[in-house]
Motif scaffolding. Structure first.
Motif, mmCIF file in Angstrom:
data_model
loop_
_atom_site.group_PDB
_atom_site.id
_atom_site.type_symbol
_atom_site.label_atom_id
_atom_site.label_comp_id
_atom_site.label_asym_id
_atom_site.label_seq_id
_atom_site.Cartn_x
_atom_site.Cartn_y
_atom_site.Cartn_z
ATOM 1 N N ARG A 1 86.503 66.365 44.948
ATOM 2 C CA ARG A 1 87.230 65.455 45.838
ATOM 3 C C ARG A 1 87.772 64.270 45.039
ATOM 4 O O ARG A 1 88.903 63.817 45.249
ATOM 5 C CB ARG A 1 86.290 64.944 46.935
ATOM 6 N N THR A 2 86.962 63.742 44.127
ATOM 7 C CA THR A 2 87.393 62.592 43.334
ATOM 8 C C THR A 2 88.545 62.977 42.417
ATOM 9 O O THR A 2 89.461 62.176 42.178
ATOM 10 C CB THR A 2 86.208 62.057 42.512
ATOM 11 N N ALA B 1 92.175 61.133 42.266
ATOM 12 C CA ALA B 1 92.838 60.685 41.046
ATOM 13 C C ALA B 1 94.250 61.258 40.967
ATOM 14 O O ALA B 1 95.193 60.589 40.529
ATOM 15 C CB ALA B 1 92.021 61.115 39.830
ATOM 16 N N GLY B 2 94.424 62.479 41.438
ATOM 17 C CA GLY B 2 95.738 63.094 41.424
ATOM 18 C C GLY B 2 96.716 62.405 42.358
ATOM 19 O O GLY B 2 97.922 62.360 42.092
ATOM 20 N N LEU B 3 96.225 61.870 43.468
ATOM 21 C CA LEU B 3 97.104 61.137 44.369
ATOM 22 C C LEU B 3 97.723 59.941 43.662
ATOM 23 O O LEU B 3 98.924 59.680 43.772
ATOM 24 C CB LEU B 3 96.326 60.668 45.603
ATOM 25 N N ALA B 4 96.914 59.192 42.952
ATOM 26 C CA ALA B 4 97.438 58.027 42.238
ATOM 27 C C ALA B 4 98.452 58.457 41.182
ATOM 28 O O ALA B 4 99.520 57.858 41.032
ATOM 29 C CB ALA B 4 96.284 57.258 41.595
ATOM 30 N N THR B 5 98.142 59.509 40.446
ATOM 31 C CA THR B 5 99.048 59.987 39.404
ATOM 32 C C THR B 5 100.331 60.531 39.998
ATOM 33 O O THR B 5 101.429 60.306 39.484
ATOM 34 C CB THR B 5 98.357 61.082 38.576
ATOM 35 N N ILE C 1 89.117 54.865 45.348
ATOM 36 C CA ILE C 1 88.130 55.937 45.520
ATOM 37 C C ILE C 1 87.607 56.401 44.162
ATOM 38 O O ILE C 1 86.401 56.537 43.950
ATOM 39 C CB ILE C 1 88.766 57.114 46.291
ATOM 40 N N ALA C 2 88.522 56.638 43.220
ATOM 41 C CA ALA C 2 88.102 57.081 41.894
ATOM 42 C C ALA C 2 87.270 56.011 41.190
ATOM 43 O O ALA C 2 86.292 56.318 40.505
ATOM 44 C CB ALA C 2 89.336 57.421 41.057
ATOM 45 N N TYR C 3 87.647 54.746 41.376
ATOM 46 C CA TYR C 3 86.882 53.642 40.771
ATOM 47 C C TYR C 3 85.457 53.610 41.305
ATOM 48 O O TYR C 3 84.492 53.488 40.546
ATOM 49 C CB TYR C 3 87.584 52.320 41.059
ATOM 50 N N ARG C 4 85.320 53.725 42.624
ATOM 51 C CA ARG C 4 83.977 53.653 43.198
ATOM 52 C C ARG C 4 83.117 54.823 42.723
ATOM 53 O O ARG C 4 81.934 54.653 42.445
ATOM 54 C CB ARG C 4 84.056 53.646 44.728
ATOM 55 N N PHE C 5 83.709 55.981 42.643
ATOM 56 C CA PHE C 5 82.970 57.130 42.118
ATOM 57 C C PHE C 5 82.526 56.860 40.678
ATOM 58 O O PHE C 5 81.403 57.185 40.285
ATOM 59 C CB PHE C 5 83.851 58.381 42.178
ATOM 60 N N GLU D 1 83.069 66.263 32.579
ATOM 61 C CA GLU D 1 84.182 67.063 32.077
ATOM 62 C C GLU D 1 85.289 67.204 33.123
ATOM 63 O O GLU D 1 86.455 67.415 32.781
ATOM 64 C CB GLU D 1 83.679 68.439 31.649
ATOM 65 N N THR D 2 84.919 67.095 34.414
ATOM 66 C CA THR D 2 85.914 67.169 35.478
ATOM 67 C C THR D 2 86.646 65.848 35.657
ATOM 68 O O THR D 2 87.849 65.818 35.915
ATOM 69 C CB THR D 2 85.228 67.554 36.809
ATOM 70 N N PHE D 3 85.924 64.747 35.474
ATOM 71 C CA PHE D 3 86.424 63.460 35.919
ATOM 72 C C PHE D 3 86.719 62.487 34.778
ATOM 73 O O PHE D 3 87.841 62.013 34.603
ATOM 74 C CB PHE D 3 85.378 62.863 36.869
#
Length: 643
Positions: free
Chosen positions: A276-277, A281-285, A308-312, A394-396
């Motif tokens: 989900r994270t 991240a893809g939304l921002a990009t 969202i990505a920052y909080r994760f 490795e995912t994030f």
């Protein structure tokens, strides 16, 4: 007209703030002056590879295709929530496919047996999701529920920032206590997180009211799963930090195990929501790329996705710190049980039917590379948490402008430290008693103390051995040690002659003033193994002393006058009226003389004294109150009074 031009034209005519995240988001930028400003703002959020969420290709499935239907689980989501659905018994590999939901294009990410997509900003209702994948058609029924913003966007933004600020402050304090290079690594991650927070704050401040509304929707729709991660990691962090203390803690094994279960739960939360994270991240990009090519997507949603990505990332860093706590914790018992008595002597001495306390502790070490592949549950939990954290990383993390640190792995630790800690005796088993004349009658379980009571069924000292085994399979496959011991007959059980009675007088302030010996006729006591005390004190004795003793031996059974209980390993005895012989006509003063707590002093196996523990008071013949203690001097007689 090509499909691409057709969608661009539709975008020009119907400019809207509804987010079609998974397909056609390419409409003309009517605010060209904002283009470069927005680009500079988003550059600092997350430079993550584009996931293709803003593709301009025609997503319409081929209506003529005849595909096998594959059902996915049903789900309920908010608008703008990053949805996650599992396929039923099907693995679809890893790919991106174009689907439709309520006749709107949706880009779906397949990850093995999981479908991930961004729920369009559509009205509440029940809709069918369809997506072709190879020769199959993936189908699911999804319910969209109403999204209500209970707070203003500024409050939503501030609350999330404050929650993460508290975590970063905790990590900063923790870093100062770490040795190099661990300190430098954690401080580098903290610097990265603080940079994220500053950039996101700048982006948010530049948003219009409408954009802040879309920001708030994006954050609130996904807050539930962010909260699940945050709650699990904070609880883990709180408890894991206490494990590295050098001080004693109650029931150490249970404390470590409970924290390990929290580690497993937090790991599961991170793994479940890592994809989900990645979508967030893809939304921002995607927003960044769309601006570059001349279109203008909803800026607020992109900033929300960045938050969202920052909080994760903050919770991921806190999880890694907690994981390091486990690698620094002494979790592996490896030696036999010790006690202070064993250190002082090669043989432990027990008194029959008298409880004996022994300190119990063992050596503990932290895990290291050679533990890899161990079947011990505590090792498996920690090792699995590391492997999962590495998958999440490795995912994030590698997609971030400044990657966060990779988690510690078991292979990274090449040596270990040791310490000695108390062991709760509920994890100790006593077995294999070597002498048939000796029996274990009681085992009391305490933290750091093993309390054993053995019974000697003979009148002589019995030597024996017993095996002490560590049985907590969560931490060890089990190990044991053999203890050499002896048990002597109880020092009090048997027949005793009271050979003298001493009185010590006290003043009103409790200061001893004098001691005298009382005249005493023949008086016998017997203590039996069932806790009864018998007494014989003849009213009249005639003849010589030897004749008197013989008369006593031939008379009837003495009275069962009291119950007794040994206290403090036999250093005290508590006597009380026996149920069969409750005091009748005795005065309160007489009762105090007979019953109560006595201090025992074993002068030899055959001689002891019993002294009243408290000062007694009584009136003499002149009505004057006197204060005193009295002491009986007993010698073992073995004269078979009761047999």
């Amino acid at each position: 007209m090509t499909n691409r031009n057709k969608y661009l034209k539709v975008g020009i005519i119907f400019i809207t703030y509804n987010i079609h995240f998974a397909g056609n988001l390419c409409y003309m930028n009517t605010r060209l002056k904002k283009k470069q400003h927005f680009l500079s703002l988003l550059t600092g959020i997350l430079l993550i590879p584009l996931l293709g969420l803003f593709s301009c290709e025609d997503p319409s499935p081929d209506p003529t295709s005849n595909k096998e239907e594959v059902l996915a689980e049903e789900g309920t989501f908010f608008p703008m929530e990053i949805a996650q659905l599992s396929l039923k018994g099907e693995k679809a590999g890893t790919e991106k496919v174009q689907g439709t939901l309520n006749n709107q294009p949706v880009e779906i990410h397949l990850q093995d047996s999981v479908m991930l997509f961004v729920m369009p900003d559509i009205a509440p209702g029940v809709y069918q999701l369809e997506a072709p994948s190879g020769d199959k058609m993936l189908i699911s029924k999804v319910t969209v529920k109403e999204l209500v913003l209970s707070s203003a966007p500024d409050q939503i933004f501030q609350q999330i920032v404050e929650d993460n600020t508290e975590t970063i402050q905790h990590l900063t304090t923790k870093a100062e206590s770490l040795p190099e290079p661990d300190k430098a690594a954690l401080l580098k991650d903290i610097q990265t997180l603080n940079s994220w927070k500053a950039n996101i704050g700048q982006h948010y401040a530049s948003l219009s009211p409408e954009e802040k509304e879309n920001f708030a929707k994006t954050v609130v729709a996904n807050k539930w799963w962010l909260d699940e991660i945050h709650s699990a990691v904070v609880e883990l962090s709180t408890h894991s930090n206490s494990l590295r203390t050098t001080g004693e803690v109650d029931d150490y094994c249970t404390r470590v195990w409970d924290a390990a279960l929290e580690l497993r739960d937090a790991k599961n939360e991170l793994f479940t929501h890592a994809q989900r994270t990645r979508i967030a991240a893809g939304l921002a990009t995607g927003a960044l790329v769309a601006v570059t090519v001349g279109a203008s997507p909803l800026v607020g949603a992109a900033v929300g996705a960045g938050l969202i990505a920052y909080r994760f990332g903050v919770d991921y860093t806190n999880f890694n710190d907690a994981l390091d706590n486990f690698y620094g914790t002494m979790v592996q018992p490896f030696d036999d049980m010790f006690s202070s008595e064993r250190r002082a002597a090669s043989k432990v001495t027990f008194v029959s039917e008298v409880a004996k306390e022994m300190e119990t502790s063992t050596g503990y070490r932290n895990l290291y590379a050679q533990d890899k592949g161990s079947s011990i549950p505590i090792v498996q939990i920690i090792s699995d948490a590391s492997n999962t954290a590495k998958d999440v990383w490795e995912t994030f993390s590698p997609s971030l402008p400044t990657p966060l640190q990779s988690p510690t792995m078991l292979d990274d630790i090449q040596s270990y430290n040791t310490t000695e800690r108390a062991v709760h005796s509920k994890y100790l088993d006593v077995s294999d008693i070597s002498n048939d004349n000796v029996a274990l009658v009681k085992k009391e379980e305490k933290d750091g103390l093993l309390v054993l009571t053995f019974e000697n069924n003979t009148a002589t000292t019995q030597e024996f051995t017993y095996k002490l085994t560590f049985t907590d399979s969560r931490f060890s496959p089990g190990f044991s040690t053999t203890i050499s011991a002896e048990v002597i007959p109880s020092k009090i059980i048997g027949e005793w002659e009271v050979v003298s009675m001493n009185f010590t007088l006290y003043d009103e302030d409790g200061v001893a003033t004098s001691t005298s010996e009382s005249e005493l006729d023949i008086w016998y006591l017997e203590f039996t193994a069932d806790g009864s005390m018998y007494e014989w004190w003849p009213e009249e004795i005639s003849g010589t002393e030897e004749e008197a003793r013989e008369e006593v031996r031939m008379l009837h059974k003495p009275n069962k006058v009291s119950l007794y209980e040994l206290r403090d390993n036999g250093s005290k005895i508590l006597t009380s009226p026996h149920p069969e012989d409750q005091p009748g006509s005795e005065s309160e003063e007489d009762v105090d003389l007979i019953y109560g707590e006595f201090d025992l002093n074993y002068q030899s196996p055959d001689k002891l004294t019993m002294t009243t523990s408290k000062i007694l008071a009584m009136e003499d013949d002149d009505g004057v109150t006197i204060f005193f203690k009295y002491q009986r001097v007993l010698e073992r007689c073995n004269c078979n009074l009761l047999r």
